[in-house]
Design a protein around this motif. Structure first.
Motif, PDB file in Angstrom:
ATOM      1  N   UNK A 215      15.567  49.234 -11.127  1.00 51.91           N
ATOM      2  CA  UNK A 215      14.440  49.906 -10.479  1.00 51.91           C
ATOM      3  C   UNK A 215      13.188  49.045 -10.496  1.00 51.91           C
ATOM      4  N   UNK A 216      12.348  49.327  -9.536  1.00 53.75           N
ATOM      5  CA  UNK A 216      11.045  48.673  -9.483  1.00 53.75           C
ATOM      6  C   UNK A 216      10.147  49.379 -10.501  1.00 53.75           C
ATOM      7  N   UNK A 217       9.849  48.681 -11.612  1.00 52.12           N
ATOM      8  CA  UNK A 217       9.155  49.380 -12.704  1.00 52.12           C
ATOM      9  C   UNK A 217       7.666  49.564 -12.434  1.00 52.12           C
ATOM     10  N   UNK A 218       7.157  49.036 -11.317  1.00 53.01           N
ATOM     11  CA  UNK A 218       5.746  49.313 -11.013  1.00 53.01           C
ATOM     12  C   UNK A 218       5.609  50.377  -9.916  1.00 53.01           C
ATOM     13  N   UNK A 219       6.745  50.908  -9.449  1.00 51.76           N
ATOM     14  CA  UNK A 219       6.668  51.962  -8.422  1.00 51.76           C
ATOM     15  C   UNK A 219       6.430  53.307  -9.100  1.00 51.76           C
ATOM     16  N   UNK A 220       5.399  54.005  -8.671  1.00 54.97           N
ATOM     17  CA  UNK A 220       5.109  55.324  -9.247  1.00 54.97           C
ATOM     18  C   UNK A 220       4.976  56.331  -8.098  1.00 54.97           C
ATOM     19  N   UNK A 221       4.636  57.574  -8.439  1.00 57.53           N
ATOM     20  CA  UNK A 221       4.435  58.606  -7.417  1.00 57.53           C
ATOM     21  C   UNK A 221       5.703  58.825  -6.611  1.00 57.53           C
ATOM     22  N   UNK A 222       5.560  58.907  -5.277  1.00 63.30           N
ATOM     23  CA  UNK A 222       6.715  59.211  -4.424  1.00 63.30           C
ATOM     24  C   UNK A 222       7.755  58.098  -4.475  1.00 63.30           C
ATOM     25  N   UNK A 223       7.324  56.884  -4.838  1.00 64.50           N
ATOM     26  CA  UNK A 223       8.273  55.753  -4.868  1.00 64.50           C
ATOM     27  C   UNK A 223       8.931  55.569  -6.236  1.00 64.50           C
ATOM     28  N   UNK A 224       8.609  56.429  -7.190  1.00 65.93           N
ATOM     29  CA  UNK A 224       9.213  56.305  -8.524  1.00 65.93           C
ATOM     30  C   UNK A 224      10.741  56.275  -8.387  1.00 65.93           C
ATOM     31  N   UNK A 225      11.360  55.285  -9.014  1.00 60.10           N
ATOM     32  CA  UNK A 225      12.832  55.223  -8.981  1.00 60.10           C
ATOM     33  C   UNK A 225      13.387  54.458  -7.802  1.00 60.10           C
ATOM     34  N   UNK A 226      12.526  53.845  -6.981  1.00 61.02           N
ATOM     35  CA  UNK A 226      13.055  53.011  -5.889  1.00 61.02           C
ATOM     36  C   UNK A 226      13.652  51.744  -6.505  1.00 61.02           C
ATOM     37  N   UNK A 227      14.598  51.162  -5.837  1.00 65.59           N
ATOM     38  CA  UNK A 227      15.198  49.948  -6.406  1.00 65.59           C
ATOM     39  C   UNK A 227      16.397  49.510  -5.619  1.00 65.59           C
ATOM     40  N   UNK A 228      17.402  49.024  -6.341  1.00 68.36           N
ATOM     41  CA  UNK A 228      18.613  48.574  -5.667  1.00 68.36           C
ATOM     42  C   UNK A 228      19.812  48.917  -6.548  1.00 68.36           C
ATOM     43  N   UNK A 229      20.837  49.480  -5.913  1.00 67.89           N
ATOM     44  CA  UNK A 229      22.072  49.801  -6.639  1.00 67.89           C
ATOM     45  C   UNK A 229      23.078  48.694  -6.338  1.00 67.89           C
ATOM     46  N   UNK A 262       7.462  31.097 -28.126  1.00 71.80           N
ATOM     47  CA  UNK A 262       6.909  32.406 -27.763  1.00 71.80           C
ATOM     48  C   UNK A 262       5.763  32.203 -26.780  1.00 71.80           C
ATOM     49  N   UNK A 263       5.863  32.832 -25.616  1.00 76.37           N
ATOM     50  CA  UNK A 263       4.778  32.683 -24.641  1.00 76.37           C
ATOM     51  C   UNK A 263       3.572  33.500 -25.104  1.00 76.37           C
ATOM     52  N   UNK A 264       2.357  33.072 -24.738  1.00 73.77           N
ATOM     53  CA  UNK A 264       1.184  33.856 -25.129  1.00 73.77           C
ATOM     54  C   UNK A 264       1.264  35.255 -24.536  1.00 73.77           C
ATOM     55  N   UNK A 265       0.729  36.234 -25.275  1.00 71.06           N
ATOM     56  CA  UNK A 265       0.824  37.626 -24.823  1.00 71.06           C
ATOM     57  C   UNK A 265       0.259  37.849 -23.425  1.00 71.06           C
ATOM     58  N   UNK A 266      -0.777  37.050 -23.095  1.00 68.42           N
ATOM     59  CA  UNK A 266      -1.438  37.250 -21.805  1.00 68.42           C
ATOM     60  C   UNK A 266      -0.533  36.951 -20.617  1.00 68.42           C
ATOM     61  N   UNK A 267       0.580  36.197 -20.893  1.00 69.13           N
ATOM     62  CA  UNK A 267       1.475  35.835 -19.797  1.00 69.13           C
ATOM     63  C   UNK A 267       2.011  37.082 -19.109  1.00 69.13           C
ATOM     64  N   UNK A 268       2.232  38.141 -19.921  1.00 68.87           N
ATOM     65  CA  UNK A 268       2.750  39.381 -19.335  1.00 68.87           C
ATOM     66  C   UNK A 268       1.596  40.341 -19.120  1.00 68.87           C
ATOM     67  N   UNK A 269       1.275  40.602 -17.883  1.00 66.53           N
ATOM     68  CA  UNK A 269       0.232  41.572 -17.577  1.00 66.53           C
ATOM     69  C   UNK A 269       0.665  42.295 -16.307  1.00 66.53           C
ATOM     70  N   UNK A 270      -0.053  43.340 -15.907  1.00 70.30           N
ATOM     71  CA  UNK A 270       0.414  44.114 -14.759  1.00 70.30           C
ATOM     72  C   UNK A 270       0.680  43.243 -13.530  1.00 70.30           C
ATOM     73  N   UNK A 271      -0.122  42.186 -13.353  1.00 75.13           N
ATOM     74  CA  UNK A 271       0.060  41.356 -12.157  1.00 75.13           C
ATOM     75  C   UNK A 271       1.355  40.546 -12.240  1.00 75.13           C
ATOM     76  N   UNK A 272       1.572  39.855 -13.386  1.00 78.03           N
ATOM     77  CA  UNK A 272       2.792  39.032 -13.482  1.00 78.03           C
ATOM     78  C   UNK A 272       4.032  39.930 -13.439  1.00 78.03           C
ATOM     79  N   UNK A 273       3.931  41.116 -14.035  1.00 79.54           N
ATOM     80  CA  UNK A 273       5.084  42.026 -14.016  1.00 79.54           C
ATOM     81  C   UNK A 273       5.395  42.440 -12.579  1.00 79.54           C
TER      82      UNK A 273
END
Ligand SMILES: Cc1cc2nc3c(=O)[nH]c(=O)nc-3n(C[C@H](O)[C@H](O)[C@H](O)COP(=O)(O)OP(=O)(O)OC[C@H]3O[C@@H](n4cnc5c(N)ncnc54)[C@H](O)[C@@H]3O)c2cc1C
Length: 446
Positions: A215-229, A262-273
């Motif tokens: 699933x697309x983990x940044x999809x919320x609202x009506x698109x929650x759970x969109x993805x690919x099977x 270990x990558x710096x924590x900042x590497x993972x943020x809403x944008x990179x995700x």
């Protein structure tokens, strides 16, 4: 005490253990300490299962010999430290493959037994126990006993999902699957929201042994759970295109890609995700009709030590299953809480599971299972506690192979047969020789 710093795959706790790495069964017996001992395979369980702070950990990976193989029946007798990757390398070219496999091949037979692992075909094929005929266990009083469905059967079932706390698995007899090719025939079906994803998964329950949604983990609202099977099955020789037919049992070499630190924590943020999510979804959609086992089963194995990408504080994977009766609404509301929690939910899979088995602590049950990674940040423990309570209210449970934070009382709500399991433990290991950090946290060992 010689000290080794060990961690689970999530690397959110690093602890000092007294690690031994025996090569033979008699060395294993000598390495067991009555002050507390736990077995360890390739360390792919996410939390504190294969950790024993300031106590003994017996790493079994040097017990990696094959003892016999019957080409006719596909029965392989091997030591417990043999990995599924090793089996694929040595038996794949002979037309045999592990019958049940999790999403990484870097797991040992002993580890697969201790978590009763499941794969993308659980609804059709069950858990690891379905391919195991019997095993040899070193138990607390020093004896080596056979455990199977007909001999010491309570010990056999308590060991599947028994998180290493019933004894040391020394060897096992497994049934391998006969294959004509190492290719999979597969399809990718894009979905627009959770209802659509669940519909497609249900439709393919009877059509395809292997099925899983990403699933697309940044999809919320009506698109929650969109993805690919992604659905598929082992390809037969006569259906492969001519080019692939030349090497139908082709193997994939070791990947050279590695996350070196270990990558710096900042590497993972809403944008990179968001970006990585799009890349993953595009990859899952764009797979060809025929794909090798590595891409089909083990896409994450292509990057070695990828856990380091989550940074110094590590990560957890939260995997729950809730019965179908609890319905899609429960899944939707749990997902909604995760996705809007302010945490950074990331890699995930959703699938349908088949029936539970007789093992007291085996995770799967008929229902929806969802697994998702979270980098460790403030507030994560509180979030998982809330989720745990709601999963238990819905009659579901979480997977101990991935767990880091569950509490003892909640385990008993989720796994109603803990009491029976503890009776078996008491009978075979009255002094709790076999113990671990997880065992103490969940009051399964001293
Ligand atoms: C990328 C990835 C994908 C995964 N996908 C899945 C999946 O799809 N399905 C699934 O079910 N799991 C999955 N897992 C979890 C993994 O399959 C399990 O945690 C497995 O048990 C790990 O095996 P291991 O050899 O690394 O054991 P470890 O993690 O080292 O140990 C796991 C448990 O086994 C016990 N143990 C190990 N060897 C012995 C022995 N010889 N005797 C007694 N006890 C022993 C340990 O005490 C511990 O309790 C995944 C993990 C990763 C990292």
């Amino acid at each position: 005490m010689p000290v080794t710093q060990l961690h689970g795959w999530g690397a959110q706790r690093r602890v000092e253990c007294d690690e031994r790495q025996p090569e033979t069964a008699s060395e294993v017996a000598r390495a067991v300490s009555t002050d507390g001992t736990v077995g360890r395979g390739l360390g792919r369980s996410y939390g504190d299962q294969a950790l024993n702070e300031h106590r003994r950990v017996i790493t079994m990976t040097r017990l990696d010999r094959y003892l016999s193989f019957d080409e006719g029946t596909g029965l392989l007798r091997c030591e417990a430290g043999v990995s599924l990757g090793q089996i694929i390398r040595d038996f794949g070219p002979r037309g045999s493959f592990p019958a049940i496999t999790p999403g990484t091949k870097f797991v040992t037979v002993g580890g697969c037994i201790a978590n009763d692992v499941h794969g993308k075909a659980h609804h059709a094929q069950g858990t690891f126990v379905t391919c195991v005929e019997s095993m040899q266990l070193l138990v607390a009083d020093g004896r080596v006993v056979t455990a199977s469905r007909s001999e010491n059967s309570e010990l056999f079932w308590a060991t599947f999902g028994g998180v290493g706390l019933t004894g040391m698995v020394l060897e096992a007899t497994l049934r391998l699957r006969k294959i004509e090719t190492t290719y999979f025939r597969q399809r990718a079906i894009p979905t627009k929201d959770l209802s659509h994803t669940l519909e497609v998964l249900e439709e393919y329950d009877s059509k395809s042994p292997y099925s899983v949604a990403t699933l697309n983990s940044v999809a919320t609202g009506a698109r929650l759970g969109e993805g690919v099977v992604n659905v598929g099955d082992h390809a037969y020789l006569d259906e492969l295109p001519a080019k692939l037919k030349k090497h139908p049992l082709k193997l994939v070499g070791d990947s050279p890609l590695v996350v070196p630190f270990d990558l710096p924590e900042l590497t993972l943020n809403p944008l990179t995700i968001r970006v990585v999510n799009q890349v993953i979804t595009a990859m899952m959609k764009s797979k060809g009709e025929f794909t090798l086992y590595e891409e089909f089963f083990y896409p994450l194995d292509m990057i070695n030590d990828w856990y380091r990408g989550y940074g110094k504080r590590g990560f957890i994977q939260y995997q729950f299953v809730v019965p179908y009766a609890a319905g899609a609404d429960t899944v939707r509301s749990l997902m909604n809480t995760m996705m809007t929690s302010g945490q950074l939910p990331f890699l995930n899979i959703l699938k349908r599971m088949g029936d539970a088995n007789e093992a007291h602590l085996s995770f799967p049950m008929k229902g929806y299972t969802f697994a998702i990674d979270f980098p460790v940040r403030d507030g994560l423990v509180e979030l998982t506690r809330e989720l745990d309570a709601r999963v238990a209210d819905a009659g579901g449970r979480i997977y101990l192979g991935k767990d880091s934070f569950l509490e003892a009382a909640m385990l008993r709500r989720m796994y109603p047969r803990v009491g029976e399991w503890l009776e078996v433990k008491k009978k075979w290991d009255p002094e709790s020789v076999f113990s671990s950090d997880l065992g103490r946290r969940l009051e399964l060992s001293r």
